[in-house]
Design an enzyme around this catalytic site. Structure first.
Site, PDB file in Angstrom:
ATOM      1  N   PRO A 159      64.436  80.484   1.729  1.00 48.26           N
ATOM      2  CG  PRO A 159      64.996  78.568   2.971  1.00 48.26           C
ATOM      3  CD  PRO A 159      65.473  79.950   2.647  1.00 48.26           C
TER       4      PRO A 159
ATOM      5  CD  GLU B 100      42.054  62.579  27.789  1.00 48.49           C
ATOM      6  OE1 GLU B 100      41.481  62.364  28.878  1.00 48.49           O
ATOM      7  OE2 GLU B 100      42.080  61.757  26.843  1.00 48.49           O
TER       8      GLU B 100
ATOM      9  CG  HIS C 245      38.700  60.687  26.542  1.00 48.38           C
ATOM     10  ND1 HIS C 245      39.911  60.043  26.433  1.00 48.38           N
ATOM     11  CD2 HIS C 245      37.794  59.895  25.919  1.00 48.38           C
ATOM     12  CE1 HIS C 245      39.746  58.914  25.753  1.00 48.38           C
ATOM     13  NE2 HIS C 245      38.473  58.798  25.435  1.00 48.38           N
TER      14      HIS C 245
ATOM     15  CB  THR D 118      66.002  85.454   4.267  1.00 47.59           C
ATOM     16  OG1 THR D 118      66.778  85.852   3.146  1.00 47.59           O
ATOM     17  CG2 THR D 118      66.539  86.075   5.540  1.00 47.59           C
TER      18      THR D 118
ATOM     19  NE  ARG E 181      33.195  52.106  17.209  1.00 43.11           N
ATOM     20  CZ  ARG E 181      32.651  53.041  16.440  1.00 43.11           C
ATOM     21  NH1 ARG E 181      31.377  53.328  16.541  1.00 43.11           N
ATOM     22  NH2 ARG E 181      33.389  53.683  15.565  1.00 43.11           N
TER      23      ARG E 181
ATOM     24  CE1 TYR F 180      53.114  54.526  15.718  1.00 42.42           C
ATOM     25  CE2 TYR F 180      51.386  52.961  15.126  1.00 42.42           C
ATOM     26  CZ  TYR F 180      52.494  53.307  15.898  1.00 42.42           C
ATOM     27  OH  TYR F 180      52.950  52.448  16.858  1.00 42.42           O
TER      28      TYR F 180
ATOM     29  CB  CYS G  45      38.422  56.104  27.715  1.00 43.25           C
ATOM     30  SG  CYS G  45      37.062  55.799  26.582  1.00 43.25           S
TER      31      CYS G  45
HETATM   32  N1  GLN Z   1      38.074  51.025  22.829  1.00 38.32           N
HETATM   33  C1  GLN Z   1      37.255  51.432  23.922  1.00 38.32           C
HETATM   34  C2  GLN Z   1      35.841  51.754  23.484  1.00 38.32           C
HETATM   35  O1  GLN Z   1      35.591  51.987  22.337  1.00 38.32           O
HETATM   36  C3  GLN Z   1      37.863  52.618  24.633  1.00 38.32           C
HETATM   37  C4  GLN Z   1      37.869  53.871  23.822  1.00 38.32           C
HETATM   38  C5  GLN Z   1      38.770  54.921  24.375  1.00 38.32           C
HETATM   39  O2  GLN Z   1      39.605  54.628  25.229  1.00 38.32           O
HETATM   40  N2  GLN Z   1      38.628  56.130  23.886  1.00 38.32           N
HETATM   41  O3  GLN Z   1      34.954  51.784  24.302  1.00 38.32           O
END
Ligand code: GLN
Length: 534
Positions: free
Chosen positions: A189, A509, A507, A187, A462, A54, A381
């Site tokens: 600002p 992505e 990951h 202009t 983790r 957030y 993940c």
């Molecule tokens: N919470 C999970 C972990 O720590 C997955 C972490 C994640 O999705 N980046 O293994």
């Protein structure tokens, strides 16, 4: 000698400084220059790894395992280069390093001060990233006038006199607001924001003006007069249909040519053919699919920024538009939730990474739904961990299977904390981070999707699959298709008897690029298209 471009922001935040810096990188690279991007983030956290989504949106992870600001993702996607920890600098890191030097006696009894010690530390980050590069583009986070940003601005003020003057360019990104009541662009600002920059000893060489409407020449001349910037160096940056169109829009403004001119660089013709092609494919798709993204921060799309981008890249690979249906995980587990109705208009389900127990039950239901309905599923993940827990509970009969992350007392910890993570007290930067090799098993979907025997992917977690349950899982039809052989870890899983149910502990992505869509995302979109077309 490298050329240094600094991108500052004024008037408001969220003006797209990062996209401007990334687009400029792409335009210079298209001219054959070697480019790198860097971000200075003035906040005091050492890195964003410990920040709540957030507060900060997504945490982007580099190859070398640095947890960084999401702008680094934009940079990598636009310039198509892997960046390193040198590209991500925060006040937290700078102070950490200065204080450690002080404790080590490095300052020989001197009084440690913002100037010169902190500013020297900041400047050292500019010199160290510049090796072998033609151009370094450094974006300064925040808005001019922020207290935290002052030592960075001061460091830049000094820096401009340490290297030849023609090697440094300051670009200030500002907003030209439109007043509805009087129907005009304003202009003032921008004038104020430039004055503030000037009061800190920096004269911008160029202004990039974000605006809802074209900025007319008279207005640029007025800005030029008040801001000491030549009118030709005032660039307009209008809203684009898609992010990837921004470089092309800025090219029309001759942005990069003007930058080259101002920096005494050779003016070269750009080769933007592949970029134009991907933008065309993106904007004029032939098909459309919908993918449900099941998360817990869905009202905050930035929390999943790279996943969203990678899905779009997967679409580009198939000439398809990917519509994302944002599904709040909690909604799925509410009493009376109608999953058939929720998933009726999608052809694929994606469960992305995440932490903590909120939303877990809903995500489990999403994985189960995909498994039981032959719906393409990509788990990333936490999305892999969820798929494993669901499978162990409902197919292997271990009803209380769970992860020790959300259920420390579970009798069947099918996902468990890694040995090297046990007992860690420090939370910052201590996960399994960065790139690891993953060997892909023969005759699996993973191997076919990647078309390779092994890949390298980036991690941030983790917990991991508990090998104690491997034989049982595989006997029931969920295969470990990717493994880290060195550490004996399961990195990918897939269902044998399912059209496309694939999950990874890493990951993917973070490595997807618009011009080089990641195979897993292209694969998911391909499977979704196949489902739609029957
Ligand atoms: N919470 C999970 C972990 O720590 C997955 C972490 C994640 O999705 N980046 O293994």
């Amino acid at each position: 000698m490298a050329k240094y471009i600094f991108v500052t922001g004024g008037v408001a935040s969220s003006l797209g400084k990062g996209i401007t810096a990334a687009s400029l990188g792409r335009l210079l690279k298209a001219r054959g220059y070697s480019v790198t991007n860097q971000k200075f983030d003035p906040y005091l956290n050492v890195d964003p790894g410990t920040m709540n989504p957030y507060q900060h949106g997504e945490v982007f992870v580099t190859e070398d395992g640095m947890e960084t600001d999401l702008d680094l993702g934009h940079y990598e996607r636009f310039i198509d280069e892997n960046l390193t920890r040198d590209s991500s600098v925060t006040s937290g890191q700078i102070f950490w390093s200065v204080l450690n030097k002080e404790r080590g006696g490095a300052y020989n009894g001197g009084t440690v001060q913002i100037i010169p010690h902190v500013t020297n530390e900041i400047k050292s980050k500019l010199y160290s990233i510049a090796k072998d590069k033609d151009v370094v583009i450094t974006e300064i986070g925040g808005t001019i006038g922020d207290i935290e940003g002052q030592s960075f601005i001061e460091a830049l003020r000094q820096f401009q006199w340490e290297v030849p003057r023609e090697d440094v360019l300051f670009i200030h990104v500002t907003l030209i607001p439109y007043l509805k009541s009087s129907q005009e662009l304003k202009t003032k600002p921008t004038q104020h924001s430039v004055k503030q920059l000037q009061s800190q000893g920096i004269q911008p060489n160029m202004l990039v003006c974000r605006s809802d409407y074209p900025v007319p020449m008279e207005m640029r001349q007025k800005l030029a007069q008040f801001c000491n910037v030549p009118a030709k160096y005032i660039i307009q940056n209008l809203d684009a249909e898609s992010l990837y169109q921004v470089p092309l829009m800025l090219e029309k403004e001759s942005f990069a040519d003007k930058v080259c001119e101002a920096l005494h660089m050779e003016i070269r013709k750009p080769d933007l053919a592949d970029w134009e092609l991907l933008v065309k494919r993106f904007q004029e798709p032939e098909k459309e699919v919908s993918i449900a993204l099941v998360g817990k921060y869905i009202e905050l799309h930035d929390a999943y920024l790279s996943v969203v981008e990678a899905l779009q890249h997967g679409g580009i690979a198939h000439n398809a538009r990917v519509r994302i249906k944002w599904v709040q995980a909690d909604e799925l587990s509410k009493a009376g939730a109608d999953l058939d109705a929720i998933f009726a208009d999608v052809q694929g389900i994606l469960v992305p990474g995440g932490f903590g127990s909120r939303g877990i039950e809903g995500k489990l239901l999403a994985a189960q739904y995909a498994r039981e309905h032959d719906m393409p599923y990509l788990g990333i993940c936490l999305g892999l961990q969820i798929a494993v827990i669901e499978f162990m509970r409902h197919v292997c009969g271990l009803e209380q299977a769970s992860s020790t992350e959300f259920d420390p007392e579970t009798p069947d910890p099918v996902i468990d904390i890694m040995a090297d993570q046990k007992g860690l007290v420090q939370t910052g930067g201590t996960m399994r981070l960065g790139h690891y090799r993953c060997a892909l098993k023969e005759d699996t979907k993973a191997r076919a999707i990647y078309g390779a025997e092994a890949v390298e992917e980036r991690h941030r977690h983790r917990f991991e699959f508990n090998n104690r349950y491997l034989a049982q899982m595989e006997a029931h039809g969920m295969i470990a298709s990717g493994r880290n052989e060195e550490r004996d870890l399961v990195e990918m899983i897939e269902l044998k008897n399912h059209p496309w149910f694939v999950a990874c502990q890493f990951h993917p992505e973070f490595k997807s690029r618009p011009n080089r869509p990641h195979p897993l995302f292209a694969g998911l979109v391909g499977a979704a298209i196949a489902r739609k077309e029957g």
